[in-house]
Design an enzyme around this catalytic site. Structure first.
Site, PDB file in Angstrom:
ATOM      1  N   TYR A  54       0.819  -1.216   0.000  1.00 41.28           N
ATOM      2  CA  TYR A  54       0.000   0.000   0.000  1.00 41.28           C
ATOM      3  C   TYR A  54       0.859   1.274   0.000  1.00 41.28           C
ATOM      4  O   TYR A  54       0.350   2.352  -0.280  1.00 41.28           O
ATOM      5  CB  TYR A  54      -0.967   0.038   1.205  1.00 41.28           C
TER       6      TYR A  54
ATOM      7  N   HIS B 228       0.639 -12.010   1.790  1.00 39.62           N
ATOM      8  CA  HIS B 228      -0.428 -11.216   1.164  1.00 39.62           C
ATOM      9  C   HIS B 228      -1.225 -12.016   0.127  1.00 39.62           C
ATOM     10  O   HIS B 228      -2.448 -11.932   0.071  1.00 39.62           O
ATOM     11  CB  HIS B 228       0.204  -9.968   0.531  1.00 39.62           C
TER      12      HIS B 228
END
Ligand code: NAD
Length: 276
Positions: free
Chosen positions: A50, A106
């Site tokens: 992010y 992830h």
């Protein structure tokens, strides 16, 4: 502000509701996380992908909230899987923390062939106290099986796309059998579902409870035992999304929401998420 905690399979607990930070840059993450912490959020979900861990870290530092009252999750990106220790070190530096509460793989990114090795390194990172708990994200049962074949450490949770249109019932049943909690990413439809237009009966249901459609959907996740962290940049919505502890959806209305399931993904399929 009350937020329920749920127990995980390693003896820790996690606030069942938190704040997501996908697509917030450093500066907006700093602002939104600061506001959220001030309002009463204590659980923040970020990821190295992010690009906002430094902003999240600045907000945490400025909040003055004791570290043991916060629950911070970050994630190891696909290209970081072969060097998970260095990756977590970089995340901790950006966050300004000496440990996170939860570190997640992830995506399995199966075509890369590195997630099983990453999981074995995750066990060492946990043993060294750099992360309190370890878990996975976007894993199918076959990926859970692949790590179970080499490791006795069961992920505390699997963070997967989950909302009324994609309820992941089969995967959740496997999680329940194995003691793995389920986190819902995109709990409100990832910004790509217009809850009121796509699910008109949800609007009627919300009206009956005197709540917004978003609050009813979030409350549905909570009553299903799922962990959620909706994202918003707006203060009113931060408050709205946290104000879901003062009502209970009746079982027949829970069933109506269960009936919205279309097994319809909005995000990528886990077998396809092999990006750098
Ligand atoms: P989300 O379902 O939280 O939806 C966010 C959208 O909903 C935004 O457009 C926001 O404006 C809107 N919204 C928020 N509150 C609202 C309200 N009260 N009323 C109406 N609209 C509202 O989607 P998300 O951000 O994709 O998911 C939440 C978090 O999950 C992310 O921020 C991130 O932390 C995590 N995530 C993880 C993965 C993964 O691969 N592990 C993928 C995507 C997201």
């Amino acid at each position: 502000m009350f937020i329920k905690n749920v127990s995980l399979n390693d003896g820790t607990t996690i606030p069942q509701l938190g704040l997501g930070t996908y697509r917030l840059d450093d500066d907006s993450a700093e602002r939104v996380v600061s506001e959220a912490l001030e309002i009463g959020y204590r659980h923040i979900d970020t990821a190295s992908l992010y690009g906002n861990e430094a902003g999240v870290g600045r907000a945490i530092a400025a909040s003055g909230i004791p570290r043991d009252e916060l629950y911070i999750t970050t994630k190891c990106w696909n290209s970081e899987q072969p060097e998970a220790r260095d990756a977590l070190g970089r995340s901790l530096d950006r966050l300004g923390l000496d440990h996170v509460n939860l570190y997640l793989v992830h995506w399995p990114a199966p075509a890369r062939g590195t997630f099983v090795g990453a999981w074995q390194e995750f066990e060492n990172l946990k043993a060294d106290g750099l992360t309190t708990s370890i878990g996975v994200s976007n894993f199918l049962v076959e990926h859970l099986d692949a790590i179970a074949a080499v490791s006795d450490t069961v992920p505390v949770l699997n963070q997967v796309e989950l909302h009324p249109l994609l309820q992941q019932n089969e995967l959740r049943a496997v999680h329940a059998e194995r003691g793995i909690a389920t986190e819902s990413w995109g709990p409100l439809g990832h910004g790509k579902v217009d809850l009121t237009a796509d699910l008109p009966s949800l609007a009627l249901l919300a009206e009956r409870y005197g709540k917004t459609p978003a609050q009813v959907v979030l409350r549905w996740h909570i009553q299903e035992g799922l962990i959620v962290f909706p994202k918003t940049t707006q203060r009113e919505r931060l408050i709205e999304n946290l104000s879901i502890w003062d009502f209970e959806i009746a079982e027949h209305d829970m069933d109506e929401i269960r009936g919205f399931n279309r097994d319809e993904r909005i995000g990528a399929h886990p077998l396809e998420g092999n990006w750098d």
